[in-house]
Design a protein around this motif. Structure first.
Motif, PDB file in Angstrom:
ATOM      1  N   LEU A  44       0.813  -1.211   0.000  1.00  0.00           N
ATOM      2  CA  LEU A  44       0.000   0.000   0.000  1.00  0.00           C
ATOM      3  C   LEU A  44       0.853   1.270   0.000  1.00  0.00           C
ATOM      4  O   LEU A  44       0.412   2.322  -0.489  1.00  0.00           O
ATOM      5  CB  LEU A  44      -0.917   0.005   1.234  1.00  0.00           C
ATOM      6  N   GLY A  45       2.025   1.194   0.598  1.00  0.00           N
ATOM      7  CA  GLY A  45       2.901   2.354   0.643  1.00  0.00           C
ATOM      8  C   GLY A  45       2.660   3.248   1.836  1.00  0.00           C
ATOM      9  O   GLY A  45       3.107   4.410   1.839  1.00  0.00           O
ATOM     10  N   PHE A  46       1.951   2.790   2.868  1.00  0.00           N
ATOM     11  CA  PHE A  46       1.779   3.567   4.091  1.00  0.00           C
ATOM     12  C   PHE A  46       1.564   2.610   5.265  1.00  0.00           C
ATOM     13  O   PHE A  46       1.211   1.444   5.097  1.00  0.00           O
ATOM     14  CB  PHE A  46       0.615   4.562   3.985  1.00  0.00           C
ATOM     15  N   ARG A  47       1.805   3.157   6.478  1.00  0.00           N
ATOM     16  CA  ARG A  47       1.660   2.347   7.681  1.00  0.00           C
ATOM     17  C   ARG A  47       0.183   2.215   8.055  1.00  0.00           C
ATOM     18  O   ARG A  47      -0.583   3.181   7.972  1.00  0.00           O
ATOM     19  CB  ARG A  47       2.421   2.970   8.847  1.00  0.00           C
ATOM     20  N   LEU A  48      -0.172   1.025   8.443  1.00  0.00           N
ATOM     21  CA  LEU A  48      -1.537   0.756   8.879  1.00  0.00           C
ATOM     22  C   LEU A  48      -1.666   0.851  10.395  1.00  0.00           C
ATOM     23  O   LEU A  48      -2.721   1.258  10.904  1.00  0.00           O
ATOM     24  CB  LEU A  48      -1.974  -0.643   8.421  1.00  0.00           C
ATOM     25  N   PHE A  49      -0.619   0.449  11.103  1.00  0.00           N
ATOM     26  CA  PHE A  49      -0.672   0.390  12.568  1.00  0.00           C
ATOM     27  C   PHE A  49       0.518   1.100  13.197  1.00  0.00           C
ATOM     28  O   PHE A  49       1.628   1.072  12.655  1.00  0.00           O
ATOM     29  CB  PHE A  49      -0.663  -1.068  13.049  1.00  0.00           C
ATOM     30  N   ASP A  50       0.279   1.738  14.322  1.00  0.00           N
ATOM     31  CA  ASP A  50       1.349   2.164  15.215  1.00  0.00           C
ATOM     32  C   ASP A  50       1.491   1.084  16.276  1.00  0.00           C
ATOM     33  O   ASP A  50       0.486   0.559  16.787  1.00  0.00           O
ATOM     34  CB  ASP A  50       1.008   3.512  15.875  1.00  0.00           C
ATOM     35  N   ARG A  51       2.740   0.754  16.604  1.00  0.00           N
ATOM     36  CA  ARG A  51       3.000  -0.334  17.544  1.00  0.00           C
ATOM     37  C   ARG A  51       3.595   0.209  18.827  1.00  0.00           C
ATOM     38  O   ARG A  51       4.432   1.109  18.812  1.00  0.00           O
ATOM     39  CB  ARG A  51       3.945  -1.351  16.918  1.00  0.00           C
ATOM     40  N   ASP A  52       3.166  -0.340  19.959  1.00  0.00           N
ATOM     41  CA  ASP A  52       3.775  -0.032  21.249  1.00  0.00           C
ATOM     42  C   ASP A  52       3.714  -1.296  22.107  1.00  0.00           C
ATOM     43  O   ASP A  52       3.274  -2.350  21.653  1.00  0.00           O
ATOM     44  CB  ASP A  52       3.073   1.157  21.933  1.00  0.00           C
ATOM     45  N   ARG A  53       4.130  -1.183  23.359  1.00  0.00           N
ATOM     46  CA  ARG A  53       4.217  -2.370  24.210  1.00  0.00           C
ATOM     47  C   ARG A  53       2.842  -2.987  24.502  1.00  0.00           C
ATOM     48  O   ARG A  53       2.726  -4.184  24.739  1.00  0.00           O
ATOM     49  CB  ARG A  53       4.903  -2.013  25.533  1.00  0.00           C
ATOM     50  N   SER A  54       1.807  -2.167  24.494  1.00  0.00           N
ATOM     51  CA  SER A  54       0.473  -2.680  24.831  1.00  0.00           C
ATOM     52  C   SER A  54      -0.206  -3.357  23.640  1.00  0.00           C
ATOM     53  O   SER A  54      -1.192  -4.067  23.802  1.00  0.00           O
ATOM     54  CB  SER A  54      -0.420  -1.550  25.341  1.00  0.00           C
ATOM     55  N   GLY A  55       0.307  -3.126  22.443  1.00  0.00           N
ATOM     56  CA  GLY A  55      -0.303  -3.736  21.268  1.00  0.00           C
ATOM     57  C   GLY A  55      -0.177  -2.837  20.060  1.00  0.00           C
ATOM     58  O   GLY A  55       0.891  -2.237  19.840  1.00  0.00           O
ATOM     59  N   VAL A  56      -1.233  -2.729  19.269  1.00  0.00           N
ATOM     60  CA  VAL A  56      -1.197  -1.900  18.068  1.00  0.00           C
ATOM     61  C   VAL A  56      -2.439  -1.024  18.025  1.00  0.00           C
ATOM     62  O   VAL A  56      -3.474  -1.351  18.602  1.00  0.00           O
ATOM     63  CB  VAL A  56      -1.135  -2.768  16.789  1.00  0.00           C
ATOM     64  N   SER A  57      -2.325   0.087  17.334  1.00  0.00           N
ATOM     65  CA  SER A  57      -3.475   0.963  17.093  1.00  0.00           C
ATOM     66  C   SER A  57      -3.409   1.450  15.658  1.00  0.00           C
ATOM     67  O   SER A  57      -2.330   1.597  15.082  1.00  0.00           O
ATOM     68  CB  SER A  57      -3.460   2.154  18.059  1.00  0.00           C
ATOM     69  N   LEU A  58      -4.552   1.668  15.060  1.00  0.00           N
ATOM     70  CA  LEU A  58      -4.622   2.071  13.662  1.00  0.00           C
ATOM     71  C   LEU A  58      -4.158   3.508  13.481  1.00  0.00           C
ATOM     72  O   LEU A  58      -4.466   4.384  14.296  1.00  0.00           O
ATOM     73  CB  LEU A  58      -6.053   1.940  13.144  1.00  0.00           C
ATOM     74  N   THR A  59      -3.406   3.745  12.415  1.00  0.00           N
ATOM     75  CA  THR A  59      -3.081   5.106  11.996  1.00  0.00           C
ATOM     76  C   THR A  59      -4.324   5.699  11.338  1.00  0.00           C
ATOM     77  O   THR A  59      -5.257   4.968  10.998  1.00  0.00           O
ATOM     78  CB  THR A  59      -1.925   5.096  10.988  1.00  0.00           C
ATOM     79  N   PRO A  60      -4.383   7.018  11.151  1.00  0.00           N
ATOM     80  CA  PRO A  60      -5.550   7.595  10.457  1.00  0.00           C
ATOM     81  C   PRO A  60      -5.774   6.975   9.078  1.00  0.00           C
ATOM     82  O   PRO A  60      -6.913   6.669   8.702  1.00  0.00           O
ATOM     83  CB  PRO A  60      -5.195   9.079  10.365  1.00  0.00           C
ATOM     84  N   GLN A  61      -4.672   6.781   8.301  1.00  0.00           N
ATOM     85  CA  GLN A  61      -4.811   6.134   7.001  1.00  0.00           C
ATOM     86  C   GLN A  61      -5.247   4.675   7.175  1.00  0.00           C
ATOM     87  O   GLN A  61      -6.049   4.161   6.396  1.00  0.00           O
ATOM     88  CB  GLN A  61      -3.483   6.187   6.247  1.00  0.00           C
ATOM     89  N   GLY A  62      -4.710   4.043   8.199  1.00  0.00           N
ATOM     90  CA  GLY A  62      -5.068   2.660   8.472  1.00  0.00           C
ATOM     91  C   GLY A  62      -6.540   2.509   8.820  1.00  0.00           C
ATOM     92  O   GLY A  62      -7.207   1.559   8.375  1.00  0.00           O
ATOM     93  N   GLN A  63      -7.070   3.451   9.613  1.00  0.00           N
ATOM     94  CA  GLN A  63      -8.481   3.389   9.997  1.00  0.00           C
ATOM     95  C   GLN A  63      -9.381   3.502   8.772  1.00  0.00           C
ATOM     96  O   GLN A  63     -10.358   2.748   8.616  1.00  0.00           O
ATOM     97  CB  GLN A  63      -8.806   4.521  10.978  1.00  0.00           C
ATOM     98  N   ASP A  64      -9.074   4.446   7.884  1.00  0.00           N
ATOM     99  CA  ASP A  64      -9.869   4.615   6.672  1.00  0.00           C
ATOM    100  C   ASP A  64      -9.801   3.361   5.802  1.00  0.00           C
ATOM    101  O   ASP A  64     -10.818   2.902   5.268  1.00  0.00           O
ATOM    102  CB  ASP A  64      -9.359   5.834   5.889  1.00  0.00           C
ATOM    103  N   PHE A  65      -8.605   2.776   5.694  1.00  0.00           N
ATOM    104  CA  PHE A  65      -8.434   1.583   4.859  1.00  0.00           C
ATOM    105  C   PHE A  65      -9.176   0.384   5.464  1.00  0.00           C
ATOM    106  O   PHE A  65      -9.839  -0.375   4.746  1.00  0.00           O
ATOM    107  CB  PHE A  65      -6.952   1.264   4.701  1.00  0.00           C
ATOM    108  N   VAL A  66      -9.081   0.223   6.791  1.00  0.00           N
ATOM    109  CA  VAL A  66      -9.743  -0.909   7.452  1.00  0.00           C
ATOM    110  C   VAL A  66     -11.262  -0.795   7.312  1.00  0.00           C
ATOM    111  O   VAL A  66     -11.960  -1.807   7.117  1.00  0.00           O
ATOM    112  CB  VAL A  66      -9.337  -0.989   8.930  1.00  0.00           C
ATOM    113  N   ASP A  67     -11.800   0.416   7.411  1.00  0.00           N
ATOM    114  CA  ASP A  67     -13.252   0.595   7.257  1.00  0.00           C
ATOM    115  C   ASP A  67     -13.713   0.077   5.899  1.00  0.00           C
ATOM    116  O   ASP A  67     -14.751  -0.587   5.792  1.00  0.00           O
ATOM    117  CB  ASP A  67     -13.621   2.072   7.397  1.00  0.00           C
ATOM    118  N   ARG A  68     -12.945   0.392   4.856  1.00  0.00           N
ATOM    119  CA  ARG A  68     -13.304  -0.069   3.512  1.00  0.00           C
ATOM    120  C   ARG A  68     -13.046  -1.570   3.349  1.00  0.00           C
ATOM    121  O   ARG A  68     -13.824  -2.285   2.716  1.00  0.00           O
ATOM    122  CB  ARG A  68     -12.524   0.724   2.464  1.00  0.00           C
ATOM    123  N   ALA A  69     -11.934  -2.023   3.926  1.00  0.00           N
ATOM    124  CA  ALA A  69     -11.593  -3.442   3.821  1.00  0.00           C
ATOM    125  C   ALA A  69     -12.637  -4.312   4.527  1.00  0.00           C
ATOM    126  O   ALA A  69     -12.960  -5.416   4.065  1.00  0.00           O
ATOM    127  CB  ALA A  69     -10.210  -3.696   4.419  1.00  0.00           C
TER     128      ALA A  69
END
Length: 296
Positions: A44-69
């Motif tokens: 896709l050419g962009f990050r879908l998730f931000d990662r940290d010790r607690s897990g992952v969270s969607l980036t703004p672009q990732g959220q839009d893509f996941v909604d469509r997916a």
């Protein structure tokens, strides 16, 4: 091109927000899930998730893509369910024909069973005599039709499947004079539902008026038989309710040399693959005719 499997993995990870929990739900290893998401992000050419010790969270672009997916994945899963149900004969549409006599005997019970078992399967049924059903079969407007044997013209090859037999019955009102077996010179009208040649038993030939009345509607035939001295040539299976209510009775006659039964057949085009729904219906009709015979 986007892979639906990758999109499904993506939506599960977005919902669970944790690689370990998402991998467990999907039944794959955590490294395999990680590689899939990395490959998708690279594609896709962009990050879908931000990662940290607690897990992952969607980036703004990732959220839009996941909604469509998620819409695509849901539609794909619905299509798969639809295909499975169609394969098992429980979804889609089945259009078929049936002649009035077997329709009266079989259709209410078999369709009740099918609607309860497969409510998403649409039944489109044409109840007509064979003369009207035959062109519908040849043109492909119906998948098959059910009728008594011996009514189909010589034409293109058809697949003929026996379903069972119905008794030939001579039906009269409960208090008909012929039920007493008393000597009488009276002659009685004959009722039939189509133009087939009717072979009367010897003991009725001198007591009937010819030619017979031809009436296609079975409700009308039942009413006429119950309210007049007419003799209706049909099958007891088609009037089981009226016989149970003692509105109609069956004449005990000598069938020789006439036939004693109707063979009920399913007619379909020879080179057309029968649908799963048609095969299921054939099995249900066969079983129902067998049950009727056992109760007789």
């Amino acid at each position: 091109m986007l892979d639906l499997t990758k999109l499904r993995y993506l939506t599960v990870l977005a919902r669970r927000s944790n690689y370990a929990r998402a991998a467990e739900e999907l039944g794959i290893s955590q490294p395999a899930l990680t590689r899939t998401i990395q490959t998708l992000e690279s594609q896709l050419g962009f990050r879908l998730f931000d990662r940290d010790r607690s897990g992952v969270s969607l980036t703004p672009q990732g959220q839009d893509f996941v909604d469509r997916a998620a819409v695509l994945v849901a539609n794909a899963e619905d299509l798969e369910r639809h295909a499975v149900l169609a394969t098992t004969g429980k979804r889609g549409r089945i259009r078929f024909g049936i002649a009035p006599m077997p329709a009266r005997a079989l259709l209410p019970r078999v369709l009740t069973h099918r609607i309860l078992e497969a409510p998403h399967l649409i039944n489109d049924v044409v109840v007509k005599n064979v003369e009207a059903l035959w062109p519908l079969l040849i043109s492909g407007e119906i998948e098959f039709f059910v009728s008594a044997e011996g009514q189909v013209p010589d034409a293109p090859p058809v697949r003929v499947t026996p379903l069972g037999t119905f008794p030939v019955s001579f039906l009269v009102r409960k208090e008909h004079p012929l039920l007493t077996r008393s000597e009488s010179s009276e002659r009685y009208p004959v009722l039939i539902s189509n133009h087939r040649e009717v072979a009367l038993p010897p003991d009725l030939q001198d007591q009937t008026i010819h030619p017979p009345h031809v009436i296609e509607d079975f409700g009308t035939l039942a009413a006429l038989t119950a309210n007049t001295d007419a003799i209706w040539i049909s099958s007891a299976y088609a009037v089981s309710t009226e016989m149970s209510n003692e509105e109609l009775a069956e004449l005990p006659v000598d069938h020789a040399p006439g036939r004693r039964e109707y063979r009920i057949m399913m007619y379909s085009l020879d080179r057309r693959t029968q649908s799963p729904a048609a095969l299921l219906l054939k099995d249900h009709l066969t079983k129902l005719i067998r049950v009727l015979a056992e109760r007789r």
